[in-house]
Design an enzyme around this catalytic site. Structure first.
Site, PDB file in Angstrom:
ATOM      1  N   GLU A   1      -3.088   1.823  -1.181  1.00 16.87           N
ATOM      2  CA  GLU A   1      -2.215   1.473  -0.048  1.00 16.87           C
ATOM      3  C   GLU A   1      -0.891   0.924  -0.567  1.00 16.87           C
ATOM      4  O   GLU A   1      -0.852   0.274  -1.613  1.00 16.87           O
ATOM      5  CB  GLU A   1      -2.887   0.389   0.807  1.00 16.87           C
ATOM      6  CG  GLU A   1      -3.632   0.909   2.016  1.00 16.87           C
ATOM      7  CD  GLU A   1      -2.727   1.393   3.146  1.00 16.87           C
ATOM      8  OE1 GLU A   1      -1.557   1.733   2.898  1.00 16.87           O
ATOM      9  OE2 GLU A   1      -3.205   1.426   4.290  1.00 16.87           O
ATOM     10  N   ASP A   2       0.157   1.164   0.160  1.00 17.59           N
ATOM     11  CA  ASP A   2       1.433   0.521  -0.188  1.00 17.59           C
ATOM     12  C   ASP A   2       1.425  -0.928   0.271  1.00 17.59           C
ATOM     13  O   ASP A   2       1.900  -1.810  -0.430  1.00 17.59           O
ATOM     14  CB  ASP A   2       2.624   1.280   0.420  1.00 17.59           C
ATOM     15  CG  ASP A   2       2.448   1.537   1.908  1.00 17.59           C
ATOM     16  OD1 ASP A   2       1.309   1.715   2.357  1.00 17.59           O
ATOM     17  OD2 ASP A   2       3.457   1.552   2.630  1.00 17.59           O
TER      18      ASP A   2
ATOM     19  N   LYS B   1       1.948   7.766   5.108  1.00 17.72           N
ATOM     20  CA  LYS B   1       2.884   8.284   4.128  1.00 17.72           C
ATOM     21  C   LYS B   1       3.324   7.212   3.138  1.00 17.72           C
ATOM     22  O   LYS B   1       3.851   7.509   2.071  1.00 17.72           O
ATOM     23  CB  LYS B   1       4.148   8.803   4.834  1.00 17.72           C
ATOM     24  CG  LYS B   1       3.922   9.868   5.840  1.00 17.72           C
ATOM     25  CD  LYS B   1       5.276  10.201   6.524  1.00 17.72           C
ATOM     26  CE  LYS B   1       5.092  11.011   7.754  1.00 17.72           C
ATOM     27  NZ  LYS B   1       6.345  11.149   8.532  1.00 17.72           N
ATOM     28  N   GLY B   2       3.130   5.964   3.529  1.00 16.54           N
ATOM     29  CA  GLY B   2       3.723   4.857   2.768  1.00 16.54           C
ATOM     30  C   GLY B   2       3.354   4.805   1.295  1.00 16.54           C
ATOM     31  O   GLY B   2       4.152   4.389   0.465  1.00 16.54           O
TER      32      GLY B   2
ATOM     33  N   PHE C   1       9.844  -8.477   6.823  1.00 13.40           N
ATOM     34  CA  PHE C   1       9.831  -7.021   7.017  1.00 13.40           C
ATOM     35  C   PHE C   1      10.485  -6.358   5.818  1.00 13.40           C
ATOM     36  O   PHE C   1      11.645  -6.634   5.498  1.00 13.40           O
ATOM     37  CB  PHE C   1      10.572  -6.657   8.310  1.00 13.40           C
ATOM     38  CG  PHE C   1      10.379  -5.219   8.689  1.00 13.40           C
ATOM     39  CD1 PHE C   1       9.244  -4.817   9.376  1.00 13.40           C
ATOM     40  CD2 PHE C   1      11.314  -4.267   8.326  1.00 13.40           C
ATOM     41  CE1 PHE C   1       9.052  -3.482   9.700  1.00 13.40           C
ATOM     42  CE2 PHE C   1      11.128  -2.923   8.639  1.00 13.40           C
ATOM     43  CZ  PHE C   1       9.992  -2.537   9.338  1.00 13.40           C
TER      44      PHE C   1
ATOM     45  N   ASP D   1       8.861   2.320   5.174  1.00 13.42           N
ATOM     46  CA  ASP D   1       9.960   2.791   6.021  1.00 13.42           C
ATOM     47  C   ASP D   1      10.267   1.860   7.178  1.00 13.42           C
ATOM     48  O   ASP D   1       9.466   0.999   7.547  1.00 13.42           O
ATOM     49  CB  ASP D   1       9.598   4.152   6.621  1.00 13.42           C
ATOM     50  CG  ASP D   1       8.566   4.035   7.748  1.00 13.42           C
ATOM     51  OD1 ASP D   1       7.528   3.375   7.532  1.00 13.42           O
ATOM     52  OD2 ASP D   1       8.806   4.578   8.839  1.00 13.42           O
TER      53      ASP D   1
ATOM     54  N   ASP E   1      -1.294  -5.257   5.887  1.00 13.42           N
ATOM     55  CA  ASP E   1      -0.596  -6.167   6.802  1.00 13.42           C
ATOM     56  C   ASP E   1      -1.669  -6.807   7.710  1.00 13.42           C
ATOM     57  O   ASP E   1      -2.310  -7.777   7.307  1.00 13.42           O
ATOM     58  CB  ASP E   1       0.421  -5.338   7.585  1.00 13.42           C
ATOM     59  CG  ASP E   1       1.479  -6.181   8.272  1.00 13.42           C
ATOM     60  OD1 ASP E   1       1.315  -7.401   8.338  1.00 13.42           O
ATOM     61  OD2 ASP E   1       2.475  -5.610   8.754  1.00 13.42           O
TER      62      ASP E   1
ATOM     63  N   ARG F   1      12.386   5.132   2.859  1.00 16.90           N
ATOM     64  CA  ARG F   1      11.237   5.358   1.970  1.00 16.90           C
ATOM     65  C   ARG F   1      11.702   5.730   0.568  1.00 16.90           C
ATOM     66  O   ARG F   1      11.016   5.484  -0.418  1.00 16.90           O
ATOM     67  CB  ARG F   1      10.370   6.509   2.490  1.00 16.90           C
ATOM     68  CG  ARG F   1       9.574   6.208   3.745  1.00 16.90           C
ATOM     69  CD  ARG F   1       8.513   7.284   3.932  1.00 16.90           C
ATOM     70  NE  ARG F   1       8.061   7.405   5.301  1.00 16.90           N
ATOM     71  CZ  ARG F   1       7.107   6.663   5.859  1.00 16.90           C
ATOM     72  NH1 ARG F   1       6.542   5.716   5.154  1.00 16.90           N
ATOM     73  NH2 ARG F   1       6.730   6.853   7.111  1.00 16.90           N
TER      74      ARG F   1
ATOM     75  N   LYS G   1       0.373  -8.508   2.208  1.00 19.88           N
ATOM     76  CA  LYS G   1       1.124  -9.411   3.098  1.00 19.88           C
ATOM     77  C   LYS G   1       0.109 -10.232   3.896  1.00 19.88           C
ATOM     78  O   LYS G   1      -0.460  -9.787   4.874  1.00 19.88           O
ATOM     79  CB  LYS G   1       2.005  -8.584   4.032  1.00 19.88           C
ATOM     80  CG  LYS G   1       3.174  -9.375   4.624  1.00 19.88           C
ATOM     81  CD  LYS G   1       3.665  -8.705   5.867  1.00 19.88           C
ATOM     82  CE  LYS G   1       4.914  -7.896   5.667  1.00 19.88           C
ATOM     83  NZ  LYS G   1       5.432  -7.398   6.962  1.00 19.88           N
TER      84      LYS G   1
HETATM   85  C1  PRP Z   1       1.612   1.134   7.147  1.00 14.26           C
HETATM   86  C2  PRP Z   1       1.133   0.999   5.724  1.00 14.26           C
HETATM   87  C3  PRP Z   1      -0.344   0.805   5.872  1.00 14.26           C
HETATM   88  C4  PRP Z   1      -0.461   0.122   7.210  1.00 14.26           C
HETATM   89  C5  PRP Z   1      -0.716  -1.332   7.003  1.00 14.26           C
HETATM   90  O1  PRP Z   1       1.480   2.453   7.545  1.00 14.26           O
HETATM   91  O2  PRP Z   1       1.423   2.131   4.964  1.00 14.26           O
HETATM   92  O3  PRP Z   1      -1.036   2.024   5.884  1.00 14.26           O
HETATM   93  O4  PRP Z   1       0.786   0.281   7.906  1.00 14.26           O
HETATM   94  O5  PRP Z   1      -0.747  -1.988   8.238  1.00 14.26           O
HETATM   95  P1  PRP Z   1      -2.015  -2.743   8.781  1.00 14.26           P
HETATM   96  O6  PRP Z   1      -2.597  -3.538   7.647  1.00 14.26           O
HETATM   97  O7  PRP Z   1      -1.407  -3.643   9.842  1.00 14.26           O
HETATM   98  O8  PRP Z   1      -2.978  -1.760   9.352  1.00 14.26           O
HETATM   99  P2  PRP Z   1       2.208   3.034   8.855  1.00 14.26           P
HETATM  100  O9  PRP Z   1       1.224   3.042  10.011  1.00 14.26           O
HETATM  101  O10 PRP Z   1       3.506   2.326   9.085  1.00 14.26           O
HETATM  102  O11 PRP Z   1       2.449   4.525   8.457  1.00 14.26           O
HETATM  103  P3  PRP Z   1       3.254   5.114   7.188  1.00 14.26           P
HETATM  104  O12 PRP Z   1       2.429   4.778   5.962  1.00 14.26           O
HETATM  105  O13 PRP Z   1       3.303   6.579   7.460  1.00 14.26           O
HETATM  106  O14 PRP Z   1       4.615   4.477   7.156  1.00 14.26           O
END
Ligand code: PRP
Length: 180
Positions: free
Chosen positions: A98-99, A42-43, A151, A158, A102, A164, A130
Site C-alpha cells: 500500500e502507498d 492506483k496509489g 493531506f 493523488d 489512513d 501522482r 497515517k
Molecule cells: C488510497 C490509498 C489506499 C487507501 C487508504 O486509495 O491508496 O488504498 O486510500 O485509505 P483508507 O486507509 O482510509 O482505506 P484511493 O481510494 O484514494 O485510490 P487510489 O489509490 O487510486 O488513489
C-alpha cells in the site's frame, strides 16, 4: 482545478532509503522463499515498482484495485473490488503493498478477502502509515514512514488524479487542504 501550494515533506532520497530498509527486512524474513507482492492500485504503483526492484529474493507481482464509498472526507467502510488478482494465492507468501494506510478500511477489506484464499503467509507493507485517522485496528508489518495527520500528494498519491507523478511527497498547505 486550481493548483495547490505544496511543501516538500518526504524527499525522493528519504523514500529510497526507506524502501531499501523495507526490502532488506523482507529479504531477511523470506530468505530462501519467493514472495508475491500485491500492489493496491492506483496509489501504490510507484512504491510497488520500486520495492520490487529493491528486493533480492525472487518476487512476483500482481495488482488489485479497490474503491471505497462515502463522502470525500470520510470513508464509508464499504469497499468495492474493481479489479482482482490474476492468479490464486493459496500456499503463497503474499505481501500487500500500500502507498498509505489512513482509516484502514481498504486494507482491512483486502486483508480479510485474501486471507480466505489461504495464502501461506499474508503480510502488509505500507510506505506511509497515517495513524491519526485510523478507524479500524489494523497494523502493517512493514512500515516505511509513520506520520500523524496531513493531506499529502506525490509518489503515487493523488488529489483528484493529479500529482501522482511527483518523485517526492508533499504536504498540502493546511489552509488549502481539500479534505479537512
Ligand atoms: C488510497 C490509498 C489506499 C487507501 C487508504 O486509495 O491508496 O488504498 O486510500 O485509505 P483508507 O486507509 O482510509 O482505506 P484511493 O481510494 O484514494 O485510490 P487510489 O489509490 O487510486 O488513489
Amino acid at each position: 482545478m486550481t493548483e495547490l501550494n505544496l511543501d516538500l515533506l518526504f524527499s525522493r532520497e528519504r523514500i529510497a532509503a526507506e524502501i531499501s530498509r523495507l526490502a532488506a527486512e523482507i529479504d531477511r524474513d523470506f530468505a530462501g522463499r519467493e514472495v508475491l507482492l500485491v500492489g493496491v492500485l492506483k496509489g501504490s504503483l510507484l512504491f510497488t515498482a520500486d520495492l520490487l526492484r529493491a528486493l533480492s529474493i525472487p518476487a512476483a507481482v500482481d495488482f488489485v484495485r479497490l474503491a471505497s464509498y462515502g463522502s470525500d472526507t470520510q470513508s464509508s467502510g464499504i469497499v468495492e473490488f474493481r479489479y482482482n488478482l490474476e492468479s490464486p494465492i493459496r500456499g503463497r507468501d503474499v505481501i500487500i503493498v500500500e502507498d498509505i494506510v489512513d482509516s484502514g478500511y481498504t486494507l482491512e477489506a483486502l486483508y480479510n478477502k485474501l486471507l480466505l484464499q489461504q495464502p501461506r503467509t499474508l503480510k502488509i507493507c505500507t510506505l506511509i502509515d497515517k495513524r491519526a485517522r485510523r478507524e479500524v485496528a489494523i497494523e502493517a508489518d512493514y512500515v516505511g514512514i509513520s506520520m500523524e495527520d496531513g493531506f499529502i500528494v506525490g509518489y503515487g498519491l493523488d488529489y483528484d488524479e493529479k500529482y501522482r507523478q511527483l518523485a517526492d511527497i508533499y504536504l498540502v498547505r493546511p489552509e488549502e487542504t481539500p479534505f479537512p
